[in-house]
Design a protein around this motif. Structure first.
Motif, PDB file in Angstrom:
ATOM      1  N   ASP A 139       4.836 -39.970  13.113  1.00  0.00           N
ATOM      2  CA  ASP A 139       3.380 -39.962  13.268  1.00  0.00           C
ATOM      3  C   ASP A 139       2.672 -40.385  11.996  1.00  0.00           C
ATOM      4  O   ASP A 139       1.519 -40.837  12.030  1.00  0.00           O
ATOM      5  CB  ASP A 139       2.897 -38.569  13.685  1.00  0.00           C
ATOM      6  CG  ASP A 139       3.309 -38.234  15.113  1.00  0.00           C
ATOM      7  OD1 ASP A 139       3.605 -39.191  15.864  1.00  0.00           O
ATOM      8  OD2 ASP A 139       3.360 -37.041  15.456  1.00  0.00           O
ATOM      9  N   GLN A 140       3.347 -40.218  10.874  1.00  0.00           N
ATOM     10  CA  GLN A 140       2.703 -40.602   9.615  1.00  0.00           C
ATOM     11  C   GLN A 140       2.476 -42.106   9.535  1.00  0.00           C
ATOM     12  O   GLN A 140       1.694 -42.583   8.700  1.00  0.00           O
ATOM     13  CB  GLN A 140       3.572 -40.156   8.436  1.00  0.00           C
ATOM     14  CG  GLN A 140       3.768 -38.638   8.384  1.00  0.00           C
ATOM     15  CD  GLN A 140       4.633 -38.232   7.205  1.00  0.00           C
ATOM     16  OE1 GLN A 140       4.419 -38.688   6.083  1.00  0.00           O
ATOM     17  NE2 GLN A 140       5.612 -37.371   7.482  1.00  0.00           N
ATOM     18  N   TYR A 141       3.178 -42.865  10.380  1.00  0.00           N
ATOM     19  CA  TYR A 141       3.020 -44.311  10.366  1.00  0.00           C
ATOM     20  C   TYR A 141       1.897 -44.776  11.301  1.00  0.00           C
ATOM     21  O   TYR A 141       1.709 -45.981  11.499  1.00  0.00           O
ATOM     22  CB  TYR A 141       4.322 -44.991  10.754  1.00  0.00           C
ATOM     23  CG  TYR A 141       5.345 -45.000   9.642  1.00  0.00           C
ATOM     24  CD1 TYR A 141       5.372 -46.045   8.720  1.00  0.00           C
ATOM     25  CD2 TYR A 141       6.239 -43.962   9.502  1.00  0.00           C
ATOM     26  CE1 TYR A 141       6.296 -46.046   7.684  1.00  0.00           C
ATOM     27  CE2 TYR A 141       7.168 -43.950   8.471  1.00  0.00           C
ATOM     28  CZ  TYR A 141       7.203 -44.997   7.568  1.00  0.00           C
ATOM     29  OH  TYR A 141       8.109 -44.991   6.548  1.00  0.00           O
ATOM     30  N   ALA A 142       1.145 -43.808  11.867  1.00  0.00           N
ATOM     31  CA  ALA A 142       0.072 -44.188  12.793  1.00  0.00           C
ATOM     32  C   ALA A 142      -0.978 -45.043  12.111  1.00  0.00           C
ATOM     33  O   ALA A 142      -1.573 -45.939  12.730  1.00  0.00           O
ATOM     34  CB  ALA A 142      -0.565 -42.929  13.389  1.00  0.00           C
ATOM     35  N   ASN A 143      -1.229 -44.784  10.837  1.00  0.00           N
ATOM     36  CA  ASN A 143      -2.252 -45.522  10.113  1.00  0.00           C
ATOM     37  C   ASN A 143      -1.650 -46.580   9.188  1.00  0.00           C
ATOM     38  O   ASN A 143      -2.338 -47.140   8.341  1.00  0.00           O
ATOM     39  CB  ASN A 143      -3.104 -44.551   9.288  1.00  0.00           C
ATOM     40  CG  ASN A 143      -3.834 -43.554  10.170  1.00  0.00           C
ATOM     41  OD1 ASN A 143      -4.373 -43.926  11.223  1.00  0.00           O
ATOM     42  ND2 ASN A 143      -3.850 -42.290   9.749  1.00  0.00           N
ATOM     43  N   GLN A 144      -0.339 -46.812   9.334  1.00  0.00           N
ATOM     44  CA  GLN A 144       0.312 -47.828   8.534  1.00  0.00           C
ATOM     45  C   GLN A 144       0.480 -49.104   9.369  1.00  0.00           C
ATOM     46  O   GLN A 144       0.313 -49.104  10.590  1.00  0.00           O
ATOM     47  CB  GLN A 144       1.692 -47.332   8.069  1.00  0.00           C
ATOM     48  CG  GLN A 144       1.643 -46.057   7.236  1.00  0.00           C
ATOM     49  CD  GLN A 144       1.043 -46.303   5.856  1.00  0.00           C
ATOM     50  OE1 GLN A 144       1.058 -47.417   5.343  1.00  0.00           O
ATOM     51  NE2 GLN A 144       0.468 -45.257   5.276  1.00  0.00           N
ATOM     52  N   ASP A 145       0.823 -50.181   8.679  1.00  0.00           N
ATOM     53  CA  ASP A 145       1.050 -51.433   9.387  1.00  0.00           C
ATOM     54  C   ASP A 145       2.349 -51.417  10.183  1.00  0.00           C
ATOM     55  O   ASP A 145       2.501 -52.171  11.137  1.00  0.00           O
ATOM     56  CB  ASP A 145       1.085 -52.598   8.388  1.00  0.00           C
ATOM     57  CG  ASP A 145      -0.279 -52.815   7.758  1.00  0.00           C
ATOM     58  OD1 ASP A 145      -1.284 -52.594   8.446  1.00  0.00           O
ATOM     59  OD2 ASP A 145      -0.295 -53.192   6.576  1.00  0.00           O
ATOM     60  N   GLY A 146       3.286 -50.571   9.792  1.00  0.00           N
ATOM     61  CA  GLY A 146       4.567 -50.488  10.506  1.00  0.00           C
ATOM     62  C   GLY A 146       5.685 -50.029   9.585  1.00  0.00           C
ATOM     63  O   GLY A 146       5.472 -49.684   8.415  1.00  0.00           O
ATOM     64  N   TRP A 147       6.860 -50.037  10.153  1.00  0.00           N
ATOM     65  CA  TRP A 147       8.037 -49.504   9.428  1.00  0.00           C
ATOM     66  C   TRP A 147       9.225 -50.440   9.632  1.00  0.00           C
ATOM     67  O   TRP A 147       9.408 -51.005  10.718  1.00  0.00           O
ATOM     68  CB  TRP A 147       8.365 -48.109   9.963  1.00  0.00           C
ATOM     69  CG  TRP A 147       9.674 -47.539   9.485  1.00  0.00           C
ATOM     70  CD1 TRP A 147      10.002 -47.198   8.221  1.00  0.00           C
ATOM     71  CD2 TRP A 147      10.804 -47.241  10.287  1.00  0.00           C
ATOM     72  NE1 TRP A 147      11.267 -46.687   8.151  1.00  0.00           N
ATOM     73  CE2 TRP A 147      11.803 -46.701   9.426  1.00  0.00           C
ATOM     74  CE3 TRP A 147      11.089 -47.351  11.657  1.00  0.00           C
ATOM     75  CZ2 TRP A 147      13.039 -46.294   9.884  1.00  0.00           C
ATOM     76  CZ3 TRP A 147      12.323 -46.935  12.109  1.00  0.00           C
ATOM     77  CH2 TRP A 147      13.305 -46.412  11.215  1.00  0.00           C
ATOM     78  N   ILE A 148       9.986 -50.632   8.605  1.00  0.00           N
ATOM     79  CA  ILE A 148      11.204 -51.432   8.709  1.00  0.00           C
ATOM     80  C   ILE A 148      12.388 -50.462   8.876  1.00  0.00           C
ATOM     81  O   ILE A 148      12.667 -49.679   7.960  1.00  0.00           O
ATOM     82  CB  ILE A 148      11.398 -52.317   7.473  1.00  0.00           C
ATOM     83  CG1 ILE A 148      10.290 -53.375   7.435  1.00  0.00           C
ATOM     84  CG2 ILE A 148      12.771 -52.981   7.505  1.00  0.00           C
ATOM     85  CD1 ILE A 148      10.358 -54.295   6.239  1.00  0.00           C
ATOM     86  N   PRO A 149      13.072 -50.448  10.034  1.00  0.00           N
ATOM     87  CA  PRO A 149      14.132 -49.455  10.304  1.00  0.00           C
ATOM     88  C   PRO A 149      15.295 -49.566   9.322  1.00  0.00           C
ATOM     89  O   PRO A 149      15.747 -50.660   8.973  1.00  0.00           O
ATOM     90  CB  PRO A 149      14.582 -49.788  11.724  1.00  0.00           C
ATOM     91  CG  PRO A 149      13.413 -50.496  12.326  1.00  0.00           C
ATOM     92  CD  PRO A 149      12.798 -51.278  11.213  1.00  0.00           C
ATOM     93  N   SER A 150      15.791 -48.409   8.919  1.00  0.00           N
ATOM     94  CA  SER A 150      16.979 -48.296   8.066  1.00  0.00           C
ATOM     95  C   SER A 150      17.750 -47.064   8.529  1.00  0.00           C
ATOM     96  O   SER A 150      17.190 -45.972   8.605  1.00  0.00           O
ATOM     97  CB  SER A 150      16.579 -48.163   6.598  1.00  0.00           C
ATOM     98  OG  SER A 150      17.734 -47.952   5.782  1.00  0.00           O
TER      99      SER A 150
END
Length: 596
Positions: A139-150
């Protein structure tokens, strides 16, 4: 999750090493080829030509250690060099082509994506079943552009595999050094996938969009640049547990268990009878799309293919057992070896040829003297005879049987200048014979052989099967009316000396009484003597040895023979060795086997 499988690996590897070390210390006398087969009787019959096939050899078990490169083919790109795997196997040949292998494995693989994945609120996200199970921290990525999976995934499995090899189907040697094989099997696997969602400060990673936008994702170099930049930004701590499939069987509600199928192919090289080294690639498949911890790329993009595991390994195989008692595993042996050996032996046999060049009756294949003179007598080797060993062959020797110790002339005739005549020899023999006869006289009556008879345990009654022996004694005494015969009784070593003396006297007396009553021979022509257990024929303690010692011997009376009185202390017999045989001993029954 920390896998307990690693502990199991260490224990099995340690026990296998100890078993091999103990085997190397074992000293044996070795076994025969028949003892090294599962059916020794069949192998003996095969060697004698009574069976068409030899028995299957007893062959060694193989324990193996393996390690190599392990990676997951899933939703996330794998990293280079990626993961690793370790394990061990135990293999046993069923026959020359097929064997069974039990395999244990532990592996760890990592993956790093190059594309930016967005949160569900922006039209996508890493969710399962439409968002019912969101990641902790996602949920912390709701206001982010996205996440690169690792991700980092740990996998363990136990499997049973069938191995088919064709490298030992040879026609030119007894053993192979290279073996090509394929495997297929099934087993149970478990995994845990963890994700790197947060930095060391517990906050989501930021600025990932600029990394992706500044590089061309459609080129290899661009993707490598993205991964290098992401690795520099991420802290490498996989703090978030990935998705697990719903409804799957679990141990303790934590450890997921999946049915797994394996398939592989490999080639191995024998280093020695004890060791071999191979390289193998194996694919492991389960009904599972969560090996990388991720189910969807976006809410609209569910991955259609299941995640697959790949493992390329080096395998060190160790053959267990004592090679004096077992052979190498059958997949290293040529199944045609026995037949090829028999064919080779047949080819080496000489062609049977009856040619006899010198005509001496011994064929050339066996003749050790190929040019024997025509008509010369030869031995079984085809060598001309020299019967008196005087150096002149019989066919040229005018005296082929010359007396030993004399010189011979060129014709083989002995130079005998002074010797006794044949009359002198006859006189000397007659003189010696007369001296040996002594009081027995010079007639043939002193030359007769008199037999002995034997008795049952603790009995003095004459057995019907010895009536013929006594008939022989009586015939000699009637033919030689002046001959005196001594009957000497004996026992075996059991019972006391006093008892055995009485029993041996009883036996001699009953034998004499039989001869007197049946054949009318005067009692005065016999001398009864006894020896008890003092003069045994054999020192053995078996039933046969005891029977030999329970006897009465007959012989022509010697000067030193004298009638012996009944032993002191003996009593009247009842036919069981308790003293002198009474009136019942004079009644003898016939026996058709004895002829009386």
């Amino acid at each position: 999750m920390t896998f307990k499988i690693t502990k199991l690996f260490l224990l099995v590897i340690l026990s296998s090493t100890l078993a091999i070390a103990q085997d190397d210390k074992t000293k044996t006398l070795g076994g025969t080829p028949d003892e090294m087969t599962v059916n020794a009787e069949q192998n003996k019959s095969w060697r004698m030509g009574q069976s068409s096939y030899s028995a299957k050899p007893k062959n060694a078990w193989e324990v193996g250690l393996h390690t190599g490169h392990f990676f997951i083919d899933g939703d996330v790109d794998r990293t280079i060099p990626g993961g690793f795997g370790v394990g061990l196997h135990l293999r046993k040949a069923i026959h020359y082509v097929f064997s069974l292998r039990g395999d244990l494995f532990y592996g760890r693989a990592t993956g790093l994506e190059t594309q930016l994945w967005t949160h569900v609120s922006k039209g996508g996200g890493l969710v399962e079943r439409g968002g019912t199970q969101n990641f902790t921290g996602w949920d912390q990525y709701a206001n982010q552009d996205g996440w690169i999976p690792s991700h980092r995934t740990q996998v363990g499995y136990v499997a049973i595999q069938g191995v088919i090899n064709v490298g030992n189907l040879l026609f030119h040697k007894d053993r192979n050094k290279w073996n090509w094989y394929t495997t297929i099997g099934t087993g149970l696997s478990s995994h845990q996938a963890d994700l790197d969602l947060q930095g060391a400060d517990g906050l989501p990673y930021s600025g990932l969009n600029s990394i992706v936008n500044s590089n061309d994702i459609n080129t290899k170099q661009g993707r490598n640049n993205i991964k290098t930049a992401v690795k520099a930004k991420y802290d490498g701590v996989y703090e978030t547990e990935g998705f697990k499939k719903d409804g799957i069987f679990r141990l303790g509600d934590e450890t997921n268990i999946h049915v797994m199928f394996t398939a592989g192919m490999g080639v191995s090289r024998k280093l020695s009878k004890r060791l071999n080294l191979g390289i193998e690639h194996q694919v492991m498949a389960t009904d599972n799309d969560y090996l990388d911890g991720i189910a969807y790329r976006t809410a609209q993009d569910q991955t259609n293919n299941l995640d697959l595991m790949h493992y390329t390994s080096l395998r060190l195989g160790i053959n267990l057992g004592n090679f004096n008692k077992v052979s190498e595993p059958l997949y290293w042996l040529n199944p045609l070896d026995a037949q090829m050996s028999d064919i080779a032996a047949l080819k080496q046999r000489p062609v049977f040829d009856l040619t006899d060049t010198d005509g001496d009756g011994v064929i050339d294949m066996l003749d050790q003297e190929m040019e024997t003179q025509t008509g010369a007598p030869v031995d079984t080797r085809g060598i001309a005879l020299d019967s008196d060993n005087d150096g002149i062959k019989d066919h040229s020797d005018k005296e082929p049987f010359s007396p030993a110790g004399y010189n011979v002339d060129k014709n083989g005739v002995a130079d005998v200048k002074c010797c006794i005549s044949m009359d002198d020899v006859n006189k000397s023999i007659d003189a010696k014979l007369g001296k040996a006869m002594g009081s027995r006289g010079s007639s043939d009556c002193g030359k007769w052989f008199l037999p002995m008879i034997h008795y049952d345990l603790d009995k003095s009654t004459v057995k019907p099967e010895f009536y013929g022996h006594l008939h022989h004694v009586a015939s000699v005494m009637k033919m030689c009316p002046d001959v005196c015969v001594t009957a000497l009784g004996h026992t075996d070593v059991r019972s006391s000396n006093n008892y055995n003396n009485g029993l041996s006297y009883d036996r001699a007396e009953n034998a004499v009484n039989y001869l007197v009553s049946k054949y009318g021979i005067d009692r005065s022509r016999f001398k009864i003597m006894y020896g008890g257990e003092d003069n045994t024929l054999t020192s053995g303690r078996g039933s046969k040895e005891h029977l030999m010692n329970r006897r009465v011997e007959f012989r022509v009376c010697a000067p030193e023979d004298a009638e012996m009185a009944r032993p002191a202390g003996s009593s009247a017999s009842t036919g069981k060795g308790k003293g002198v045989k009474g009136a019942s001993a004079t009644k003898f029954t016939g026996n058709k086997n004895a002829g009386y």
